[in-house]
Design an enzyme around this catalytic site. Structure first.
Site, PDB file in Angstrom:
ATOM      1  N   ARG A  47     -36.833  69.907 -11.176  1.00 38.48           N
ATOM      2  CA  ARG A  47     -35.909  69.739 -11.535  1.00 38.48           C
ATOM      3  C   ARG A  47     -34.887  69.748  -9.900  1.00 38.48           C
ATOM      4  O   ARG A  47     -34.642  69.061 -10.211  1.00 38.48           O
ATOM      5  CB  ARG A  47     -34.909  70.647 -12.399  1.00 38.48           C
ATOM      6  N   HIS A 175     -56.632  82.306 -20.438  1.00 37.28           N
ATOM      7  CA  HIS A 175     -57.037  82.347 -19.297  1.00 37.28           C
ATOM      8  C   HIS A 175     -58.045  84.162 -19.528  1.00 37.28           C
ATOM      9  O   HIS A 175     -58.739  84.581 -18.541  1.00 37.28           O
ATOM     10  CB  HIS A 175     -55.719  83.462 -18.271  1.00 37.28           C
ATOM     11  N   LYS A 179     -62.203  85.079 -17.015  1.00 40.72           N
ATOM     12  CA  LYS A 179     -62.686  86.001 -16.632  1.00 40.72           C
ATOM     13  C   LYS A 179     -64.021  86.290 -16.477  1.00 40.72           C
ATOM     14  O   LYS A 179     -64.768  86.659 -17.551  1.00 40.72           O
ATOM     15  CB  LYS A 179     -61.768  87.428 -17.454  1.00 40.72           C
ATOM     16  N   GLU A 213     -52.039  97.420 -22.437  1.00 47.15           N
ATOM     17  CA  GLU A 213     -51.298  97.552 -21.376  1.00 47.15           C
ATOM     18  C   GLU A 213     -50.067  98.568 -21.249  1.00 47.15           C
ATOM     19  O   GLU A 213     -50.094  98.948 -21.896  1.00 47.15           O
ATOM     20  CB  GLU A 213     -50.638  96.156 -21.523  1.00 47.15           C
ATOM     21  N   HIS A 237     -56.352  85.419 -27.300  1.00 44.47           N
ATOM     22  CA  HIS A 237     -56.698  85.926 -26.195  1.00 44.47           C
ATOM     23  C   HIS A 237     -58.220  87.240 -27.334  1.00 44.47           C
ATOM     24  O   HIS A 237     -59.190  87.012 -26.810  1.00 44.47           O
ATOM     25  CB  HIS A 237     -56.514  87.388 -25.452  1.00 44.47           C
TER      26      HIS A 237
END
Ligand code: BG6
Length: 486
Positions: A47, A175, A179, A213, A237
């Site tokens: 924008r 994604h 990998k 994580e 995932h």
């Protein structure tokens, strides 16, 4: 790898985090590797009323910040900048699409539209692209997750996008499939004869898939409040990893062959609902603790998080697959933020030997384990029992190890680089088909419903640990231990 030529990529959400952190660096690397012919254009749209020069300056800042230090060099940047362009456009305002139409006048060039925006903009974006005559039969669209928050909203988005693009033009990104170690799992399973006879309930005792994580929710508190670990990681995932581990050998690497097999796994997942939700799943939320010796705050103290939030930052599930190959084998899935280690790992534990002739066979311990680590290292380890030197027949597990980074030196494609190349080439194998996505939502939805109806809060765990204690209890009820507990 063949070079891509004569193609336009249009990045919606061009000033957003994903474009800056992942997509521009990925394109820069592909450019640096000579994988993009000079006539490939990358057009940012958003924008903000930036000029082309102003956007190029923003892109340069981002690359200097997010590329590895030695990857950025002035000459490569100059040639990369030459392919960048920018158009100001509001996805909800049809008249602003004329800006883009002027640029994309050559209909012989495929266009790849990457929708890296909030999902509620997918519908107006596709509708306005269509109305402006910008969707040609050789156009493609890449959709970033999250694609909805439940089955109904996922179907609504897919219906609307599907009105303008055929299923073979839609590239839904996960994604994890980009990998390298995940694709290596395909190679390991289907490029070797050793695995296949053992890859079944006759020999496999349990499978563990962990993605942990150390990071918390960072500056994404508001997004995470609406999402939680189930929608953010498990629905996509983790279930995709489970599919690659559990699917039958496909007849080829063609998209339909691979995606059909993944779909069969998703449809064979035993539903978890009613009272099973509390016995087969654990949801947790991190409280304050320490990561690598540094004190970190708890989820409820994070920015944009409600002080009484019940959003889960940890999930563990005992999944089962009703098929001849997998009946009776638990697939333990585990995902969490602010955990002890950053780790993405698949562990296949094989059954104990049927009859032990040695002194030291521990009852219940797997005879062999195959450990496929995807992050932080890329390794495959096969644990075998061997005799300790000495005058007794005492066994100890030792590992045969393969380190991919050592074995295959040189640059490798990051997940987004690989997936962008595939989308530009039109190869759908590593993208998620609509029916796969829906099957995944069908399976996770009753679990989330069960949590909501139970009225129970997520179990608390200290940051820097492996999650709530009930996660260990989930496995011990089946006589099993998480890999790091063995
Ligand atoms: C994303 C999630 O899809 O995957 C993030 O939205 C998560 O919350 C990330 O941090 C993890 O990806 P990776 O590649 O770092 O394991």
């Amino acid at each position: 790898m063949t070079q891509i030529s004569a193609l336009d990529v249009v990045l919606f959400g061009a000033t957003g985090d994903l474009v800056m952190r992942k997509l521009l660096p990925a394109f820069y690397h592909l450019h640096q590797d000579g994988l993009l012919a000079p006539d490939v254009r990358i057009v940012g749209v958003a924008r903000s009323g930036h000029s082309r020069d102003a956007y190029i300056a923003i892109a340069q800042d981002a690359l200097q910040k997010f590329l590895d230090k030695d990857a950025y060099d002035a000459a490569t940047w100059e040639s990369f900048a030459a392919r960048l362009d920018y158009r100001s456009l509001d996805s909800t305002k049809p008249e602003t699409f004329q800006n883009l139409a002027e640029l994309l006048s050559d209909t012989s060039r495929p266009r790849v539209y990457y929708l890296s925006t909030a999902p509620h903009l997918f519908t107006p974006t596709c509708r306005n692209l269509a109305n402006a005559g910008l969707i040609t039969p050789i156009s493609r669209v890449i959709l970033e997750k999250p694609l909805g928050v439940d089955l109904a909203s996922n179907q609504a988005i897919n219906d609307e996008v599907g009105r303008h693009f055929g299923e073979d033009q839609i590239f839904r990104i996960d994604h994890y499939l980009g990998k390298e170690p995940v694709q290596n799992l395909l190679a390991l399973r289907f490029g070797n004869v050793l695995m296949e006879p053992l890859w079944r309930n006759q020999w496999v005792r349990d499978v563990q898939i962990t993605v942990s994580e150390q990071l918390g929710v960072e500056n994404r508190g508001a997004f995470y409040e609406e999402t939680g670990a189930m929608r953010d990681m498990v629905q996509n995932h983790l279930l995709q990893l489970l599919c690659i581990v559990a699917m039958e050998p496909p007849s080829s690497l063609e998209p339909t062959a691979v995606r059909d097999e993944k779909l069969k796994v998703l449809r064979a997942l035993v539903p978890i609902w009613g009272s099973d939700v509390m016995t087969k799943t654990v949801r947790g939320q991190y409280r304050s603790g320490a990561i690598n010796g540094q004190a970190v705050k708890g989820y409820l103290e994070e920015k944009d998080v409600a002080p009484d939030s019940q959003t889960e930052t940890f999930v563990a599930i005992k999944a089962e697959i009703s098929s001849w190959r997998w009946a009776g084998v638990p697939f333990y899935l585990r995902v969490g933020k602010r955990m002890q280690e950053k780790l993405a790992e698949i562990v296949i534990n094989f059954k104990p030997v049927p009859h032990c002739i040695f002194d030291s066979c521990e009852i219940g311990r797997p005879a062999n384990s195959l450990v496929i680590q995807m992050q932080p290292d890329e390794t495959v380890q096969l644990f075998m029992n061997a005799k300790q030197p000495g005058d007794t027949m005492t066994l100890d597990p030792v590992s045969l190890s393969l380190d991919f980074l050592e074995t295959f030196k040189g640059r490798r494609l990051e997940a987004y680089e690989r997936l962008l190349m595939d989308a530009m080439r039109g190869n759908l194998t590593l993208f998620v088909r609509r029916d796969e996505q829906e099957a995944a939502w069908r399976w996770v939805e009753p679990i989330m419903k069960g949590w909501a109806e139970s009225g129970e809060k997520p179990k608390s765990y200290a940051a820097g640990t492996w999650g709530p204690t009930s996660s260990s209890a989930l496995l011990s009820r089946g006589g099993h231990l998480w890999h790091e507990e063995m």
